[in-house]
Design a protein around this motif. Structure first.
Motif, mmCIF file in Angstrom:
data_model
loop_
_atom_site.group_PDB
_atom_site.id
_atom_site.type_symbol
_atom_site.label_atom_id
_atom_site.label_comp_id
_atom_site.label_asym_id
_atom_site.label_seq_id
_atom_site.Cartn_x
_atom_site.Cartn_y
_atom_site.Cartn_z
ATOM 1 N N ARG A 1 0.822 -1.200 0.000
ATOM 2 C CA ARG A 1 0.000 0.000 0.000
ATOM 3 C C ARG A 1 0.856 1.249 0.000
ATOM 4 O O ARG A 1 0.624 2.200 -0.716
ATOM 5 N N VAL B 1 2.331 1.793 -3.249
ATOM 6 C CA VAL B 1 1.341 2.321 -4.178
ATOM 7 C C VAL B 1 1.111 3.800 -3.912
ATOM 8 O O VAL B 1 1.066 4.622 -4.831
ATOM 9 N N LEU B 2 1.036 4.147 -2.618
ATOM 10 C CA LEU B 2 0.802 5.545 -2.247
ATOM 11 C C LEU B 2 1.938 6.423 -2.747
ATOM 12 O O LEU B 2 1.717 7.468 -3.351
ATOM 13 N N ILE C 1 -8.392 7.130 -3.577
ATOM 14 C CA ILE C 1 -7.478 7.376 -2.458
ATOM 15 C C ILE C 1 -8.237 7.316 -1.138
ATOM 16 O O ILE C 1 -9.408 7.696 -1.093
ATOM 17 N N SER D 1 -4.789 3.948 -3.679
ATOM 18 C CA SER D 1 -3.741 4.171 -2.682
ATOM 19 C C SER D 1 -4.380 4.434 -1.333
ATOM 20 O O SER D 1 -5.523 4.876 -1.237
#
Lengths: 307, 312
Positions: free
Chosen positions: B10, B13-14, B47, B75
């Motif tokens: 994660r 991805v963020l 998001i 994300s």
């Protein structure tokens, strides 16, 4: 014009050969110095990440309070006392288990067995050292966890004793191989003299060899301690990861290393929590530095004695 | 361990999403073209909530099969971050495991001129697990507070009226909890310890939802909390009530939906104003039986019990 024969030889070698030798020498020198560079670099990195928090910390609370609440909404607290106690207690218990086994095995391998048995034992002990710590952790989680719950009066299988057993198994190979080297370094004339005086083999060992090799054996134990303090994965999985002072052998505990492993991946980079984890890293650095320094001094002791 | 890796992913991805925001300035929205060569792909920026990120990821992956021309980029970072992204116009959909605050809504309306739309997409229920030998069947939030919260007086099973648990060698309650930056830890702390409270020291802090259930299944004197989806036949799920003496209920789709189960929260998706057609189609699919089946597969509570049974 005083030229040693070696220098004369060098001068008469082809130019290419001399340049090549210089280059290889330089390369090897670089390899030697790189270890120092890496250690310094790592220390500086850890220090840089932790440093901004250092002046803000109330050290009395950090070192004496067990209250570790880095993500509390109202009252953030960074007490690591229970983790220090956890690290020290699990290391101490591991050594209580590992030192008799390790030194006993070292004495046996060095003094009492020969030929095939000796070779086999050495190989097996080295194999033990090569097992990755995550495998030990997995054994702790699945095998010893169940054994401890079944056969010992422990309410939880993941506890101080479980982790200490694993750490003992992990540090025994180090203690054996370095301890054996220390015993081998005792000159044979000592053994011959003891036997000539009519000492039995056991008397030779504990009256002559152990005192003569004591510095090397101490170094072996201290390196085992270093291994146990720095271990992370196995203790994260086997201690139960509970932030409390241990009151019995079977209480779950939490160590400094496991805290870093469990929390660093999910903290915001640059936050106080993140920096505090690096401060814990600095504490670990200090502890292992002291242990290694002691081991080094002990080894120096043995060199001066035999040299 | 799986949750740990998930978190790592994660975060990656963020970071990737933040990076791409820096690299590609200009209007961000569903109409944006992907930087990749080839046929134009529509990108939906999704998001928000860390709790929902696994679910959002699963939706995004499954949606590739449904609509290959749309790419949903997920994300995490937290519900607050998702709502902030609505405000900045950097998200097409914000995930939130809490309802948007009225002030936040007002601010977004003021800034963007459009009122955010709310979509309820599922629920997240936390079960209370004990060992299968434990005779306890029911527990109240008050008891849970006294067991888990700092300063709570319950340390022993006998205080809850449990005389002996077969196989347990202690009367002490072995508290199993989560690492202190997990979303589950935060939610459970808010509900059980209170919004200003903290956990008692000395709980066994596991690094994943599955680890909690596994440890409870091996430890007769243990109690732990974890997602409904992690139940096994080695552990017993307790009925939960709000106050002592009330009738407890088991977590299930039905009790979550009628709000009788007290440790469950809704999960939302927000769009800035009325969603444009591609986003609308995605949300419709999320709410469809196919999307809702994924909710149940990932261990959350779908909106309607019928949706999943009908789809099977």
């Amino acid at each position: 014009m005083s030229e040693t024969p070696l220098e004369t030889l060098r001068r008469h070698r082809p130019r290419w050969d001399r340049v090549g030798e210089r280059a290889v020498e330089g390369l090897i020198r670089l390899c030697g110095y790189s270890a120092i560079l890496f250690v310094l670099g790592i220390f500086l990195f850890v220090f840089r990440e932790g440093a901004p928090l250092l002046p803000k910390l109330d050290w009395g609370r950090v070192l004496l309070s067990p209250e570790w609440y880095p993500t509390s909404r109202m009252h953030v607290r960074y007490g690591v006392a229970a983790m220090i106690a956890g690290t020290l207690s699990v290391t101490a218990l591991a050594m209580v288990l590992a030192v008799p086994f390790g030194l006993g095995a070292a004495i046996f391998v060095s003094e009492f067995c020969t030929g095939r048995v000796k070779e086999t034992l050495k190989i097996v002990i080295e194999l033990l050292a090569a097992i990755p710590s995550i495998v030990w952790g997995f054994i702790g989680l699945s095998v010893t966890n169940r054994l401890i719950q079944t056969y010992l009066p422990a309410p939880v299988g993941l506890n101080l004793f479980n982790a200490a057993c694993l750490l003992a198994l992990m540090s025994v190979p180090i203690i054996v191989s370095i301890g054996e080297d220390a015993l081998k370094a005792v000159p044979d004339s000592y053994r011959e003299a003891a036997l000539a005086l009519g000492a039995t083999r056991w008397q030779t060992v504990y009256r002559v060899l152990l005192p003569a090799a004591r510095h090397g054996l101490l170094a072996a134990v201290l390196l085992g301690v270093g291994r146990a303090i720095g271990e992370t994965m196995a203790v994260l999985m086997a201690t139960g990861h509970a932030n409390q002072f241990p009151r019995s052998l079977f209480d779950p505990i939490r160590t400094l290393t496991a805290t870093i492993a469990a929390e660093l991946g999910e903290t915001a980079v640059g936050s106080d929590h993140y920096r505090m984890l690096f401060v814990i890293g600095l504490m670990l650095f200090t502890i292992t530095f002291i242990v290694n320094l002691l081991a080094d001094l002990a080894v120096r002791g043995v060199r001066n004695k035999t040299g | 361990m799986r949750a740990g890796l998930g978190q790592f992913f994660r975060r990656a991805v963020l970071l990737g999403a933040l990076g791409s925001l820096v690299v590609i300035p200009g209007p961000v929205g569903c109409g944006r073209r992907s930087p990749r060569p080839g046929p134009a792909r529509q990108v939906i920026q999704n998001i928000g909530s860390d709790t929902m990120v696994n679910l959002a990821q699963a939706w995004a992956e499954a949606y590739e099969q449904v609509a290959p021309e749309v790419s949903v980029e997920v994300s995490g970072g937290g519900s607050g971050l998702g709502i902030a992204a609505l405000l900045n116009g950097t998200a097409d959909i914000a995930n939130s495991s809490r309802r948007i605050e009225p002030e936040e809504k007002a601010r977004i309306t003021e800034r963007t001129g459009r009122e955010p739309r709310e979509f309820l997409v599922g629920f997240d229920a936390l079960s209370i697990y004990v060992h299968r030998n434990n005779p306890l069947e029911e527990i109240s939030l008050e008891d849970l507070h006294d067991i888990y919260a700092e300063g709570g007086p319950i340390d022993r099973w006998s205080q809850l009226g449990v005389r002996s648990i077969p196989g347990a060698r202690t009367d002490r309650i072995i508290r199993v909890s989560r690492q202190n930056n997990s979303g589950t830890y935060h939610y459970f702390r808010d509900v059980v310890c209170g919004r200003t409270g903290d956990f008692k020291l000395g709980s066994l802090d596991m690094n994943g939802s599955k680890d909690v259930v596994e440890l409870v299944s091996r430890t007769p004197a243990a109690i732990g909390y974890s997602g409904l989806g992690y139940q096994t036949d080695q552990v017993k799920m307790l009925r939960v009530c709000r106050r002592r003496g009330q009738r407890g209920v088991l977590p299930s789709v039905a009790t979550t939906l009628d709000q009788t189960y007290p440790i469950a929260r809704p999960m939302f998706m927000y769009t800035p104003g009325e969603p444009p057609p591609p986003v609308r189609r995605y949300l419709d699919w999320v709410l469809s039986p196919a999307g809702q089946r994924i909710v149940e597969q990932t261990g959350y509570i779908p909106l309607r019990p019928a949706a999943t049974t009908a789809a099977r």
